[in-house]
Design a protein around this motif. Structure first.
Motif, PDB file in Angstrom:
ATOM      1  N   LYS A   1      -7.126   2.005  -6.574  1.00 47.67           N
ATOM      2  CA  LYS A   1      -7.082   2.707  -5.473  1.00 47.67           C
ATOM      3  C   LYS A   1      -8.571   2.119  -4.811  1.00 47.67           C
ATOM      4  CE  LYS A   1      -9.014   7.604  -5.155  1.00 47.67           C
ATOM      5  NZ  LYS A   1      -7.615   8.172  -4.837  1.00 47.67           N
ATOM      6  N   LEU A   2      -7.639   2.192  -3.511  1.00 47.65           N
ATOM      7  CA  LEU A   2      -8.638   1.218  -2.253  1.00 47.65           C
ATOM      8  C   LEU A   2     -10.285   2.417  -2.481  1.00 47.65           C
ATOM      9  CD1 LEU A   2      -5.897   0.805   0.681  1.00 47.65           C
ATOM     10  CD2 LEU A   2      -7.359  -0.731  -0.698  1.00 47.65           C
ATOM     11  N   GLY A   3     -11.029   1.044  -1.162  1.00 43.88           N
ATOM     12  CA  GLY A   3     -12.048   2.460  -1.013  1.00 43.88           C
ATOM     13  C   GLY A   3     -13.492   1.422  -2.468  1.00 43.88           C
ATOM     14  N   ASN A   4     -14.676   1.826  -2.518  1.00 47.78           N
ATOM     15  CA  ASN A   4     -15.660   1.085  -3.647  1.00 47.78           C
ATOM     16  C   ASN A   4     -15.472  -0.706  -3.734  1.00 47.78           C
ATOM     17  OD1 ASN A   4     -16.659   3.596  -4.759  1.00 47.78           O
ATOM     18  ND2 ASN A   4     -14.920   3.805  -6.235  1.00 47.78           N
TER      19      ASN A   4
ATOM     20  N   GLY B   1      -2.706   6.423   2.212  1.00 44.68           N
ATOM     21  CA  GLY B   1      -2.238   5.284   2.104  1.00 44.68           C
ATOM     22  C   GLY B   1      -4.086   4.283   1.608  1.00 44.68           C
ATOM     23  N   ASP B   2      -4.065   5.356   0.138  1.00 46.25           N
ATOM     24  CA  ASP B   2      -4.792   4.745  -0.133  1.00 46.25           C
ATOM     25  C   ASP B   2      -4.897   3.758  -2.040  1.00 46.25           C
ATOM     26  OD1 ASP B   2      -4.183   6.778  -1.208  1.00 46.25           O
ATOM     27  OD2 ASP B   2      -6.022   7.916  -1.722  1.00 46.25           O
ATOM     28  N   LYS B   3      -3.978   3.659  -1.806  1.00 46.80           N
ATOM     29  CA  LYS B   3      -3.102   3.311  -2.936  1.00 46.80           C
ATOM     30  C   LYS B   3      -2.638   1.935  -3.013  1.00 46.80           C
ATOM     31  CE  LYS B   3      -2.568   6.836  -5.840  1.00 46.80           C
ATOM     32  NZ  LYS B   3      -2.150   8.545  -6.627  1.00 46.80           N
ATOM     33  N   GLY B   4      -3.457   0.760  -3.579  1.00 48.23           N
ATOM     34  CA  GLY B   4      -2.127  -0.393  -3.431  1.00 48.23           C
ATOM     35  C   GLY B   4      -1.847  -0.823  -4.593  1.00 48.23           C
TER      36      GLY B   4
ATOM     37  N   ILE C   1       1.405  -1.023  -0.133  1.00 46.93           N
ATOM     38  CA  ILE C   1       0.100   0.426   0.075  1.00 46.93           C
ATOM     39  C   ILE C   1       0.958   1.469  -0.102  1.00 46.93           C
ATOM     40  CG2 ILE C   1      -1.626   1.485   1.118  1.00 46.93           C
ATOM     41  CD1 ILE C   1      -3.069  -0.888   1.859  1.00 46.93           C
ATOM     42  N   PHE C   2       0.644   2.388  -0.549  1.00 44.01           N
ATOM     43  CA  PHE C   2       1.241   3.389  -0.746  1.00 44.01           C
ATOM     44  C   PHE C   2       0.080   4.944  -1.116  1.00 44.01           C
ATOM     45  CE2 PHE C   2       0.612   4.661  -5.261  1.00 44.01           C
ATOM     46  CZ  PHE C   2       1.252   3.342  -5.641  1.00 44.01           C
ATOM     47  N   GLY C   3       0.951   5.780  -1.084  1.00 53.09           N
ATOM     48  CA  GLY C   3       0.295   6.803  -1.198  1.00 53.09           C
ATOM     49  C   GLY C   3      -0.183   7.571  -0.425  1.00 53.09           C
TER      50      GLY C   3
ATOM     51  N   ILE D   1     -13.008  -2.458  -3.219  1.00 50.99           N
ATOM     52  CA  ILE D   1     -11.339  -2.583  -3.277  1.00 50.99           C
ATOM     53  C   ILE D   1     -11.138  -2.073  -1.579  1.00 50.99           C
ATOM     54  CG2 ILE D   1      -8.925  -2.843  -3.749  1.00 50.99           C
ATOM     55  CD1 ILE D   1     -10.022  -1.964  -6.388  1.00 50.99           C
ATOM     56  N   THR D   2     -10.404  -3.426  -0.808  1.00 49.00           N
ATOM     57  CA  THR D   2      -9.845  -3.592   0.601  1.00 49.00           C
ATOM     58  C   THR D   2      -8.750  -3.840   0.431  1.00 49.00           C
ATOM     59  OG1 THR D   2     -11.058  -5.896   0.929  1.00 49.00           O
ATOM     60  CG2 THR D   2     -12.640  -3.549   0.947  1.00 49.00           C
ATOM     61  N   GLU D   3      -8.340  -3.801   1.551  1.00 48.07           N
ATOM     62  CA  GLU D   3      -7.067  -4.169   2.238  1.00 48.07           C
ATOM     63  C   GLU D   3      -6.462  -6.042   1.506  1.00 48.07           C
ATOM     64  OE1 GLU D   3      -4.940  -2.718   5.331  1.00 48.07           O
ATOM     65  OE2 GLU D   3      -3.754  -4.988   5.821  1.00 48.07           O
ATOM     66  N   LYS D   4      -7.129  -6.534   1.730  1.00 46.90           N
ATOM     67  CA  LYS D   4      -7.292  -7.956   1.375  1.00 46.90           C
ATOM     68  C   LYS D   4      -7.645  -7.795  -0.214  1.00 46.90           C
ATOM     69  CE  LYS D   4     -11.119  -9.734   4.685  1.00 46.90           C
ATOM     70  NZ  LYS D   4     -12.454  -9.423   3.595  1.00 46.90           N
TER      71      LYS D   4
END
Ligand code: SF4
Lengths: 613, 338
Positions: free
Chosen positions: B256-259, B241-244, B236-238, B261-264
């Motif tokens: 992009k995390l959210g919508n 911390g919202d990009k992976g 994860i970066f940004g 898309i989760t850390e998993k």
């Protein structure tokens, strides 16, 4: 001819085995040599083979030869002319007909003298007529047919059968020289211990050859060369590359250091890397590098870390190592660089011998960059000079270039095994741990040797490198400092002279001519000078093993002679060096640049001509 | 490697030599980080040997108070190899640059990596020749305008990580000169890894290639342009911390995390994976398009050359009848002359 008439008593005899490079002539020659050594003869061998592993069959270029000179008394050369030539095909005759003594014996496999093979060898029709071979005693045997006949019941494939041909020829030669077959049969047993059918086939053929020669005895002379009267002791045969490798092992043991070899395979030096790679039992760290430069750079790293470090190569490789030799000079680290010389320039004649890298060894680097240069002069004394090169490098903290050549590397002779106790101790100037500051280029005032502080030694951390430094090891561009350091490095090498034994002459201290040589030509020059002296000529020999620095008494030795003649296998390199060192003296020269050793005949002829000038 | 533990401060590793790099050169920060790493390793100082080639960075050994050997151009890998084989108890470092290691020393570099000699190679990559004053290097990007390429280079650069992994490399890490904290950690891990460790340091040459890594170092952009990989953690970066990073077919993709898309859904970094595929992709990420990967990208354990040499010697010594040179001289066929 009755039997007693056929026995020819000789002090020495030269035999040459010759055939296609796949005919097994090197092995045949080696087996004959070892048998003769065990019998008690002195001998010297000279293999002569093409660069291609399997050169075109049946052509002169593909001929592989092995010459051995056996004698009752000291033998120093492989001999100019063969008394017996074994020629497995017409090309072998073509390649060697110039090198057979008048009245000599030629053994040929007549099955191979087909029209096609005769043409391939470059003859128009009949070799005997064209090369006037009727001067010789030709023993023409249908070797191929006889071998097939001998093995017909063993059910072997035709290829394996044909491969044993060399044993037939060897059997014949054993009969001619009254040698027994035991050594060869033992060799076969241990070599093919897992393939009994191969042992049987080779032994059968070997015996068949022996008996065949016996059966046709009316045609064959029998040579008798009695055992040599040599100094008591334990002996073995040894070739130059093995002797050199073992000399380094002895030096490492005497110095109490690990031995590191960093090398890249190159003909004719690879044998040293191979020999040392097999010596893991003695703790050797052998490193087959990715190239010649890595060979020396890893060795230099190992030297920095406290090993006896060596790198081995031939001329083209020495060229690639030049920059790193400069680094060794600048950092004053011990290292031995072995150059087993071959014909040059460039790739040149990889499998042939020459002495044309002397200037490269002395001067082939950027900057003022002197190193110690030494040369071995017989296959067995490669041991002694490897040991001495290592001793000088380690005790004086200098790079040493040790020159050998293709002739010494592959040649072999009996060698009296030295006792390790007879070798001197080697004491490198190692620094123990401590707290006072270590000054890397501080020197012993007498010898100018710097001390050696090895990584891992507490309190002696320091930096060295290729940039010019002050005595303290600080990078410096100060003009006077550079000049001072250049002179110190040169003077340090010059003072190695204390380790160089005085030059001895063979013969007298004065006379009409001093023949001067260096390195691998020793045997030929010595034999020539001996014969010239027997003929009443006032000729002596001075042979050099130390080239930089030269022995301290060199000028004195030279002063006793009317004419100074330098003989070497190049266009005149040592002579130019001597002219620089002794400007007031006049030197004449004898040179040969054919990739071959001198013959005594040509040296003697040229000496006589120069004497009569 | 050794039992003895010694306490040091960074000052114990500084030499008395005046540091001669240009003011503002990235090399100063690299020196500071390495000195810090050395002090923290608690290995007796005399066991360190620093070997270098030629170039600005290769002056490095003079500025340390350890054993040092400033070699010749391109050959440091070979010299360091010899040092380590001769004495495997030493902690051997090679300091090199993109010209020294990738051009003139390319052959030695790939073979040291292939053999897995236990040395730590710190490769300063400034994409230019500094010491010879501004010619392009094997890592200069295609089209780079330099003194010897006034109209732009017409050749592809090496990707250091890809080359290392292609040469069977077992350890590859990347850091940036100015990030002393990350660098110190990476150097320590490189030192402790058994085998060849290559650390690419993105280094700024203020004189001849100033700002070549600017977007990766600037405070405003660096969180978006780089990703620091940590073992076992999601990629994860940004700034927020919202990009992976995610696998999309056979390629990596920035998401992009959210919508939904989760850390998993994000890849987890495993530097110990033997298969080099993922590590190569990570090492090859370039901005724009991807963040540039920093930290330890690959760290796989494998037998080292130097220890294999030692164990082979020990094994043969046990079984051989030849114990010293005298035994050897008498071995094989000999005869007695009486
Ligand atoms: S030239 Fe560039 S790399 Fe070299 S010291 Fe100066 S800033 Fe650093």
């Amino acid at each position: 001819m009755s039997k007693s008439e056929r026995v020819i008593e000789r002090e020495e005899v030269v035999i040459r085995f010759s055939g296609d490079s796949g005919d097994g002539m090197q092995l045949t020659g080696t087996l004959f040599s070892n048998t003769s050594a065990l019998f008690g003869n002195d001998l010297l061998t000279f293999p002569d083979y093409p660069a291609e592993i399997r050169a075109p069959q049946g052509t002169v270029g593909g001929v592989s030869g092995f010459q051995v000179h056996v004698g009752q008394s000291e033998v120093y050369t492989p001999g100019d002319f063969a008394d017996v030539l074994v020629a497995m095909n017409p090309a072998a005759v073509k390649a060697n007909s110039k090198y057979i003594r008048d009245g000599g014996v030629i053994i040929i496999d007549e099955d191979n003298f087909t029209e096609k093979n005769i043409k391939k060898a470059g003859y128009e029709k009949d070799p005997i007529e064209e090369d006037r071979l009727d001067r010789y005693n030709i023993i023409s045997a249908p070797i191929t047919t006889l071998v097939r006949e001998t093995l017909k019941d063993l059910g072997l494939d035709p290829k394996t059968v044909i491969r044993t041909k060399n044993m037939f020829a060897l059997g014949m030669v054993y009969f001619l020289f009254g040698r027994d077959l035991e050594y060869t049969e033992e060799y076969l047993k241990s070599k093919f211990s897992k393939r009994p059918e191969i042992i049987e086939a080779n032994s059968k053929v070997l015996r068949a050859g022996y008996h065949y020669a016996e059966t046709i005895e009316a045609m064959t002379p029998i040579y008798k060369v009695s055992p040599a009267s040599i100094e008591k002791g334990l002996y073995r045969t040894i070739d130059g590359n093995t002797a050199l490798s073992w000399g380094f092992l002895a030096a490492a043991e005497k110095a109490g250091l690990g031995l590191f070899i960093g090398s890249y395979p190159i003909t004719p030096a690879s044998g040293i890397l191979e020999t040392l790679a097999a010596r893991k039992d003695l703790g050797v760290k052998s490193f087959q590098a990715e190239d010649e430069i890595a060979g020396i750079c890893t060795a230099l790293g190992a030297s920095f870390a406290g090993n006896l470090a060596i790198t081995t190569t031939s001329g083209p490789g020495l060229a690639l190592k030049s920059e790193a030799i400069g680094l060794a000079v600048m950092t004053e680290l011990p290292i031995v660089i072995v150059n087993v010389q071959r014909g040059g320039p460039s790739t040149g004649l990889p499998t042939k011998t020459e002495q044309a890298d002397l200037m490269q060894a002395l001067y082939g680097r950027n900057g003022e960059c002197p190193v110690v240069v030494m040369a071995a002069s017989t296959p067995s004394n490669c041991f002694k000079y490897a040991f001495e090169a290592a001793r000088i490098a380690l005790e004086h903290m200098v790079p040493v270039i040790l020159l050998s050549d293709g002739f010494l590397a592959n040649g072999s002779e009996p060698w009296k095994i030295p006792s390790m106790d007879s070798l001197p101790e080697i004491k490198p100037p190692l620094v123990k741990e401590g707290d006072d500051v270590f000054i890397p280029y501080e020197r012993d005032p007498k010898t100018l040797i710097r001390r050696w502080a090895i990584p891992g030694t507490r309190g002696r951390e320091h930096r060295i490198g290729g940039l010019e430094k002050t005595v303290k090891g600080t990078v410096s561009y100060i003009p006077e400092n550079h000049e001072y350091m250049v002179k110190m490095r040169a003077e340090k090498v010059a003072r190695v002279v204390t380790k160089v034994p005085d030059l001895q002459t063979y013969g007298d201290n004065e006379g009409d001519m001093l023949l001067i040589g260096w390195g691998g030509t020793y045997g030929h020059l010595l034999t020539s000078v001996r014969e010239l002296r027997k003929e009443g000529r006032k000729v002596s020999l001075a042979h050099f093993n130390y080239i930089n620095p030269l022995p301290a008494n060199t000028a004195e030795v030279f002063s006793g002679f009317e004419k100074l003649v330098v003989a070497e296998l190049n266009a005149g390199q040592f002579i130019r060096y001597l002219r620089m060192e002794f400007e007031e003296l006049k030197f004449k020269q004898i040179n040969k640049i054919q990739g071959l050793p001198f013959t005594c005949k040509e040296i003697k002829e040229q000496c006589v001509k120069l004497l009569e000038e | 490697m050794n039992e003895e533990i010694v306490e040091y401060s960074p000052n114990d590793f500084k030499s008395d030599q005046e540091v001669r790099w240009c003011p503002g050169c990235g090399d100063h920060a690299v020196l500071a980080a390495i000195i810090r790493a050395l002090a923290e390793l608690k290995i007796p100082k005399e066991k360190f040997a620093f070997i270098s080639g030629i170039g600005c960075s290769s002056r490095f050994p003079y500025y340390l108070s350890t054993y040092g050997f400033h070699g010749i151009h391109g050959r440091a890998s070979a010299i360091a190899t010899g040092v380590k084989i001769a004495n495997h108890d030493l902690n051997v470092w090679q300091i090199t640059g993109d010209g020294d290691a990738m051009a003139i020393g390319g052959n030695h570099f790939i073979h040291a990596v292939r053999r897995n000699i236990d040395i730590n190679i710190i490769l300063f990559n400034n994409q230019i020749y500094g010491l010879t004053k501004g010619q392009y290097s094997p890592t200069s990007f295609r089209g780079a305008i330099t003194k010897t390429s006034p109209f732009g280079t017409v050749e592809e650069p090496f990707s250091v990580g890809e080359l290392v992994i292609g040469a069977k490399g077992k350890f590859f890490a990347r850091t940036i000169d100015s990030n002393v904290h990350l660098s110190t950690e990476v150097y320590k891990q490189a030192a402790l890894h058994e085998g060849t460790s290559v650390v690419e340091v993105l280094q700024n040459c203020v004189i001849f290639n100033d700002g070549v890594h600017k977007e990766l170092t600037d405070r405003e952009t660096r969180d978006e342009t780089t990703i620091v990989l940590k073992q076992g953690e999601p990629m994860i970066f940004g700034k927020n911390g919202d990009k992976g990073l995610k696998l999309d077919g056979l390629k990596l993709k920035v998401v992009k995390l959210g919508n939904g898309i989760t850390e998993k859904d994000i890849l987890v970094h495993d530097c110990e994976e033997n298969n080099p595929g993922m590590h190569t992709m990570l090492a090859n990420m370039r901005y724009p398009g991807y963040p540039v990967a920093l930290g330890v990208i690959r760290c796989v354990s494998a037998p080292t050359y130097d220890m294999s040499v030692e164990s082979q010697i020990a094994k043969i010594q046990k079984i051989s009848k030849i114990k010293n040179v005298a035994d050897l001289l008498k071995s094989g066929s000999t005869w007695e002359a009486k």
